[in-house]
Scaffold this active site. Structure first.
Site, PDB file in Angstrom:
ATOM      1  N   GLY A   1       0.851  -1.184   0.000  1.00  0.00           N
ATOM      2  CA  GLY A   1       0.000   0.000   0.000  1.00  0.00           C
ATOM      3  C   GLY A   1       0.883   1.228   0.000  1.00  0.00           C
TER       4      GLY A   1
ATOM      5  N   GLN B   1       3.503   9.793   1.724  1.00  0.00           N
ATOM      6  CA  GLN B   1       4.707   9.063   1.290  1.00  0.00           C
ATOM      7  C   GLN B   1       5.222   9.547  -0.071  1.00  0.00           C
ATOM      8  OE1 GLN B   1       2.973   4.965   2.292  1.00  0.00           O
ATOM      9  NE2 GLN B   1       5.150   4.745   2.725  1.00  0.00           N
TER      10      GLN B   1
ATOM     11  N   CYS C   1       7.860  -0.691   5.638  1.00  0.00           N
ATOM     12  CA  CYS C   1       7.296   0.540   5.098  1.00  0.00           C
ATOM     13  C   CYS C   1       8.233   1.098   4.031  1.00  0.00           C
ATOM     14  CB  CYS C   1       7.116   1.552   6.231  1.00  0.00           C
ATOM     15  SG  CYS C   1       6.400   3.109   5.694  1.00  0.00           S
ATOM     16  N   LEU C   2       7.654   1.528   2.924  1.00  0.00           N
ATOM     17  CA  LEU C   2       8.468   2.094   1.839  1.00  0.00           C
ATOM     18  C   LEU C   2       9.224   3.343   2.290  1.00  0.00           C
ATOM     19  CD1 LEU C   2       5.917   1.802  -1.126  1.00  0.00           C
ATOM     20  CD2 LEU C   2       7.879   0.312  -0.661  1.00  0.00           C
TER      21      LEU C   2
ATOM     22  N   HIS D   1      -2.149   0.160   8.673  1.00  0.00           N
ATOM     23  CA  HIS D   1      -0.824   0.767   8.462  1.00  0.00           C
ATOM     24  C   HIS D   1      -0.952   2.014   7.571  1.00  0.00           C
ATOM     25  CE1 HIS D   1       3.658   0.459   7.481  1.00  0.00           C
ATOM     26  NE2 HIS D   1       3.198   1.293   6.560  1.00  0.00           N
ATOM     27  N   GLU D   2      -1.686   1.869   6.468  1.00  0.00           N
ATOM     28  CA  GLU D   2      -1.820   2.999   5.535  1.00  0.00           C
ATOM     29  C   GLU D   2      -2.618   4.135   6.166  1.00  0.00           C
ATOM     30  OE1 GLU D   2       0.131   2.973   3.189  1.00  0.00           O
ATOM     31  OE2 GLU D   2       0.549   0.828   3.203  1.00  0.00           O
TER      32      GLU D   2
ATOM     33  N   HIS E   1      -0.665   6.421   8.361  1.00  0.00           N
ATOM     34  CA  HIS E   1       0.138   7.442   7.665  1.00  0.00           C
ATOM     35  C   HIS E   1      -0.615   8.764   7.584  1.00  0.00           C
ATOM     36  CE1 HIS E   1       3.825   5.599   6.286  1.00  0.00           C
ATOM     37  NE2 HIS E   1       3.199   4.539   5.807  1.00  0.00           N
TER      38      HIS E   1
HETATM   39 ZN    ZN Z   1       4.145   2.746   5.376  1.00  0.00          ZN
END
Ligand code: ZN
Length: 190
Positions: A48, A53, A101-102, A143-144, A147
């Site tokens: 995701g 991000q 996480c990216l 998680h998303e 953010h």
């Molecule tokens: Zn993340």
């Protein structure tokens, strides 16, 4: 267009994101942004991605899991765009979700997540939808959604000994995690 992914330390990742106004949502430039968000997620093999991000503090995230090399044990999740989402926990139960996480290179850790949630959001056409999301995919949505409130997964890690690089995870944790993921999918679905 593939966008640059912001990294931990960039203050935009700690912003409380703002709701997308409904009239803005149908603009060509916002629709192009949604396309870019999806393309960037796919390019980086994320499960995701959320708008901060890529440096935009809007309340929008995307989830999609399909043949993902970063998370080979994750069940598939169909592409879902969530704008101005609201998540409600539907059970007091929690399970350990091993997350990455990216925006946080080379770190993974266990995060307690709710295995049954209700997601209410607008889709990319501004249409309201409600969906129950279960198991591992529910963890991805949480998680998303975090953010959008400036929360990163290490903030929620309770067992610091679970923190691991991706290489150490693969070596020491992946087999065990695969087994526990199967148990969560068997119990909750998805
Ligand atoms: Zn993340």
């Amino acid at each position: 267009m593939v966008l640059e992914i912001t990294q931990i330390g960039n203050p935009v990742l700690r912003d409380i994101c703002v709701e997308v106004p409904k009239d803005r949502l149908l603009d060509e430039d916002f629709q192009a942004f949604v396309d870019d968000l999806i393309e960037t997620k796919r390019h980086a093999n994320g499960a995701g991605i959320a708008a901060p991000q890529v440096g935009e503090p809007w309340r929008i995230f995307v989830v999609e899991v399909k043949d993902n090399p970063r998370y080979p044990y994750k069940p598939e999740a169909v592409l879902t765009v969530c704008i101005n989402p609201k998540i409600t926990f539907l059970t007091k139960e929690r399970y350990d979700n091993y997350e990455g996480c990216l925006s946080i290179p080379d770190l993974r850790g266990k995060v307690p997540r709710c295995p049954l949630i209700r997601v209410e959001a607008l889709d990319r056409n501004g249409k309201k939808f409600t969906r129950e999301v279960k198991g591992i995919t529910a963890g991805t949505f949480q998680h998303e959604n975090d953010h959008l409130d400036g929360i990163l997964f290490p903030d929620r890690v309770t067992d610091y000994h679970s923190l691991s690089t991706w290489a150490e995870f693969k070596l020491r944790q992946e087999d065990g995690v695969r087994t526990s993921v199967e148990a969560i999918v068997a119990k909750w679905g998805e």
